[in-house]
Design a protein around this motif. Structure first.
Motif, PDB file in Angstrom:
ATOM      1  N   HIS A  78     -15.567  -2.825   7.898  1.00 21.34           N
ATOM      2  CA  HIS A  78     -15.626  -1.965   7.486  1.00 21.34           C
ATOM      3  C   HIS A  78     -14.908  -0.808   8.549  1.00 21.34           C
ATOM      4  CE1 HIS A  78     -18.587   2.139   7.314  1.00 21.34           C
ATOM      5  NE2 HIS A  78     -18.615   1.603   8.782  1.00 21.34           N
ATOM      6  N   GLU A  79     -14.509  -1.342   9.936  1.00 19.13           N
ATOM      7  CA  GLU A  79     -14.020  -1.034  11.297  1.00 19.13           C
ATOM      8  C   GLU A  79     -12.100  -0.566  10.626  1.00 19.13           C
ATOM      9  OE1 GLU A  79     -16.011  -2.847  14.864  1.00 19.13           O
ATOM     10  OE2 GLU A  79     -14.871  -4.452  13.767  1.00 19.13           O
ATOM     11  N   ILE A  84      -8.189   2.771   8.384  1.00 19.00           N
ATOM     12  CA  ILE A  84      -7.264   3.207   7.983  1.00 19.00           C
ATOM     13  C   ILE A  84      -6.956   4.511   7.915  1.00 19.00           C
ATOM     14  CG2 ILE A  84      -6.232   2.883   5.828  1.00 19.00           C
ATOM     15  CD1 ILE A  84      -7.000  -0.133   5.740  1.00 19.00           C
ATOM     16  N   ASP A  85      -8.745   5.028   7.337  1.00 22.14           N
ATOM     17  CA  ASP A  85      -8.712   6.411   6.934  1.00 22.14           C
ATOM     18  C   ASP A  85      -8.754   6.913   8.150  1.00 22.14           C
ATOM     19  OD1 ASP A  85     -10.211   8.536   4.978  1.00 22.14           O
ATOM     20  OD2 ASP A  85     -11.546   8.134   6.326  1.00 22.14           O
ATOM     21  N   ARG A  86      -9.042   7.346   9.301  1.00 24.24           N
ATOM     22  CA  ARG A  86      -8.837   8.264  10.709  1.00 24.24           C
ATOM     23  C   ARG A  86      -7.666   8.422  10.908  1.00 24.24           C
ATOM     24  NH1 ARG A  86     -12.196   5.047  13.930  1.00 24.24           N
ATOM     25  NH2 ARG A  86     -10.377   3.724  14.356  1.00 24.24           N
ATOM     26  N   HIS A  87      -5.893   7.013  10.009  1.00 22.96           N
ATOM     27  CA  HIS A  87      -5.511   6.924  10.821  1.00 22.96           C
ATOM     28  C   HIS A  87      -4.413   7.805   9.705  1.00 22.96           C
ATOM     29  CE1 HIS A  87      -5.551   5.999  14.684  1.00 22.96           C
ATOM     30  NE2 HIS A  87      -6.049   4.502  14.210  1.00 22.96           N
ATOM     31  N   ASN A 110      -0.565   2.298   2.309  1.00 18.28           N
ATOM     32  CA  ASN A 110       0.435   3.123   1.943  1.00 18.28           C
ATOM     33  C   ASN A 110       0.921   4.597   3.308  1.00 18.28           C
ATOM     34  OD1 ASN A 110       2.217   1.821  -0.022  1.00 18.28           O
ATOM     35  ND2 ASN A 110       1.212   3.387  -1.617  1.00 18.28           N
ATOM     36  N   GLY A 111       1.647   4.921   3.693  1.00 17.81           N
ATOM     37  CA  GLY A 111       1.994   6.411   4.755  1.00 17.81           C
ATOM     38  C   GLY A 111       2.659   5.961   5.884  1.00 17.81           C
ATOM     39  N   GLN A 112       3.020   7.206   6.411  1.00 20.35           N
ATOM     40  CA  GLN A 112       3.767   7.097   7.383  1.00 20.35           C
ATOM     41  C   GLN A 112       4.047   6.057   8.442  1.00 20.35           C
ATOM     42  OE1 GLN A 112       6.087   9.123   6.568  1.00 20.35           O
ATOM     43  NE2 GLN A 112       5.217  10.064   5.015  1.00 20.35           N
ATOM     44  N   LYS A 118       0.097   4.383  14.878  1.00 14.02           N
ATOM     45  CA  LYS A 118      -1.288   4.791  15.589  1.00 14.02           C
ATOM     46  C   LYS A 118      -1.886   3.804  15.610  1.00 14.02           C
ATOM     47  CE  LYS A 118       0.253   9.274  15.345  1.00 14.02           C
ATOM     48  NZ  LYS A 118      -0.343  11.128  15.850  1.00 14.02           N
ATOM     49  N   PHE A 119      -2.553   3.465  14.383  1.00 12.85           N
ATOM     50  CA  PHE A 119      -3.471   2.178  13.990  1.00 12.85           C
ATOM     51  C   PHE A 119      -3.479   1.218  14.307  1.00 12.85           C
ATOM     52  CE2 PHE A 119      -3.364  -1.235  10.325  1.00 12.85           C
ATOM     53  CZ  PHE A 119      -5.141  -0.837  10.098  1.00 12.85           C
ATOM     54  N   ILE A 120      -2.440   0.818  14.859  1.00  9.12           N
ATOM     55  CA  ILE A 120      -2.077  -1.095  15.923  1.00  9.12           C
ATOM     56  C   ILE A 120      -2.531  -0.248  16.967  1.00  9.12           C
ATOM     57  CG2 ILE A 120      -0.345  -2.065  16.497  1.00  9.12           C
ATOM     58  CD1 ILE A 120       0.792  -2.281  13.683  1.00  9.12           C
ATOM     59  N   GLY A 121      -2.247   0.710  17.579  1.00  5.54           N
ATOM     60  CA  GLY A 121      -2.454   0.865  19.087  1.00  5.54           C
ATOM     61  C   GLY A 121      -3.031   1.557  18.951  1.00  5.54           C
ATOM     62  N   ASP A 122      -4.555   1.746  18.180  1.00  7.98           N
ATOM     63  CA  ASP A 122      -6.288   1.886  18.415  1.00  7.98           C
ATOM     64  C   ASP A 122      -6.605   0.489  18.227  1.00  7.98           C
ATOM     65  OD1 ASP A 122      -8.737   3.481  18.352  1.00  7.98           O
ATOM     66  OD2 ASP A 122      -7.895   3.274  16.000  1.00  7.98           O
ATOM     67  N   PHE A 123      -6.469  -0.692  17.938  1.00  4.43           N
ATOM     68  CA  PHE A 123      -7.021  -1.965  17.769  1.00  4.43           C
ATOM     69  C   PHE A 123      -6.345  -1.992  19.265  1.00  4.43           C
ATOM     70  CE2 PHE A 123      -7.075  -1.386  12.700  1.00  4.43           C
ATOM     71  CZ  PHE A 123      -8.206  -0.906  13.036  1.00  4.43           C
ATOM     72  N   ASN A 124      -5.564  -2.255  19.405  1.00  7.85           N
ATOM     73  CA  ASN A 124      -4.883  -2.617  20.964  1.00  7.85           C
ATOM     74  C   ASN A 124      -5.825  -2.240  22.015  1.00  7.85           C
ATOM     75  OD1 ASN A 124      -3.253  -4.677  19.800  1.00  7.85           O
ATOM     76  ND2 ASN A 124      -1.623  -3.188  20.258  1.00  7.85           N
TER      77      ASN A 124
END
Length: 157
Positions: A78-79, A84-87, A110-112, A118-124
């Protein structure tokens, strides 16, 4: 000019000549001391703010290290979907594989590239430890196809 200063008694002359400069010096000294005290208080406040900031960063590092070795901080499906949706990424495929010692999530997005970073940075920033396996990024028409596997080892404490 009628100046009777020199006609006054000698103790009054000394009193005026010594006490007046001493009084002025004392008042100036008090302002100087007050200014030094104010600067010291400001420096102490800055020092305490930096101390608190250092303690917060140390706590963050300790939480990160604890999260890196704990099952309690593993990301949930879920997280992952919310991130994925947020980014602004699109989930193209998700496959879950399990064996006795590990769980693998095979993910294709798929995406930029900036959105992926930003997706990876958010988890870090949120103290998740992501163990990427087989990361590959390929260019499509106007987006990137990002494939990776996340490895979650069982029994880590």
């Amino acid at each position: 000019m009628n100046n009777d200063f020199l006609e006054r008694p000698i103790w009054q002359q000394y009193l005026v000549c010594i006490l007046l400069p001493l009084t002025l010096f004392f008042i100036g000294y008090q302002f100087f001391i007050q200014d030094l005290k104010q600067q010291a208080d400001q420096q102490m406040a800055v020092y305490q703010e930096k101390q608190v900031e250092i303690e917060m960063l140390q706590a963050r590092i300790e939480r990160y290290h604890a999260a890196k070795n704990s099952l309690l901080t593993l990301i949930t499906e879920h997280e992952l979907a919310n991130a994925i949706d947020r980014h602004h990424l699109k989930l193209m495929s998700f496959k879950l594989e399990q064996n006795d010692s590990a769980t693998y999530w095979d993910v294709e997005l798929n995406g930029q590239f900036s959105d992926f970073m930003k997706f990876i940075g958010d988890f870090n920033e949120n103290f998740y430890y992501l163990n990427f396996q087989q990361l590959s990024i390929g260019k499509q028409d106007n987006y990137l196809r990002i494939r990776f596997s996340l490895l979650f080892k069982k029994g880590m404490q």
